[in-house]
Design a protein around this motif. Sequence first.
Motif, PDB file in Angstrom:
ATOM      1  N   ALA A 116      25.905 -23.450  56.066  1.00 49.04           N
ATOM      2  CA  ALA A 116      24.376 -23.800  56.229  1.00 49.04           C
ATOM      3  C   ALA A 116      23.717 -22.977  57.412  1.00 49.04           C
ATOM      4  CB  ALA A 116      24.258 -25.407  56.516  1.00 49.04           C
TER       5      ALA A 116
ATOM      6  N   SER B  21      18.322 -25.956  56.457  1.00 48.52           N
ATOM      7  CA  SER B  21      19.089 -25.044  55.295  1.00 48.52           C
ATOM      8  C   SER B  21      20.183 -26.213  54.936  1.00 48.52           C
ATOM      9  CB  SER B  21      19.683 -24.118  55.971  1.00 48.52           C
ATOM     10  OG  SER B  21      20.867 -23.437  55.285  1.00 48.52           O
ATOM     11  N   ILE B  22      20.469 -26.234  53.790  1.00 48.10           N
ATOM     12  CA  ILE B  22      21.267 -27.224  53.371  1.00 48.10           C
ATOM     13  C   ILE B  22      22.390 -26.493  52.186  1.00 48.10           C
ATOM     14  CG2 ILE B  22      20.096 -29.129  53.499  1.00 48.10           C
ATOM     15  CD1 ILE B  22      19.503 -29.425  50.462  1.00 48.10           C
TER      16      ILE B  22
END
Length: 250
Positions: free
Chosen positions: A88, A106-107
């Motif tokens: 991530a 962010s994933i």
Amino acid sequence: MRIHPLFLQLFLILAVVSLSQCSPKLTKNHQSDFFAISAAVENHPQFDKIILPYKERLDLEMNTVIGQTVKELNKAGKGETTLGNFVADIQKEYAEETFGYPVDMSIINNGGMRNILPEGNITLRNVFELSPFDNYLYILELKADDVKKLAKFAAEKKILGINGMTIATENDLLTEFTVQGKPVEEGRNYLLAINDYLANGGDQMEFLIDLPRKETSAILLRDFILEKIKEKTAKGIKLDAEIEGRQKFK
């Protein structure tokens, strides 16, 4: 699932070689037999002789060392993991460098990462095993309610690696969440770095499907992981990540 060009090229070479050994005269034959494929099936010496040079070349490339880790990066635990944090983080870093603007979050789905990064030397093979699927980098635009849905999903499912957002839960219920250390603001747009699989509703994330796409790139997750690892290695940086309390479950 998409096939990487490296493997496709090897398959096509072998197919052409095999066809070249056949007679050009073709006849119809409606008979067929089924053979069970298992470890008990013996190798054919002629095929081994044809395949071996290509296998050796492929192994040589896949075993190339591209970096080093301080320790094993894995998916041990629920939600936040060392591997999830690592991917991530570099996804957000790469997205900002590539697109030229800040990305809020962010994933990465833990299930999409199919292997660990072992302690010590990291090879090209390790990265292909980590990310065998051709998933692309997207940037989505989220409103405050969308961010809350994402935080709620992360709290309940515990399957995401996250950068930029922190969540806290009690009895699997979301009790607190922030973006970049601050409460979410109504009327503001937030940018989320994500892969196309999740953006298109994978892993039960259907609430993302209709969100605006700021970027729908053809950049592969695997490719930017490789690029960032090589970049860090060139700077003498060993790969590492910690459990930092980004996701707190009670």
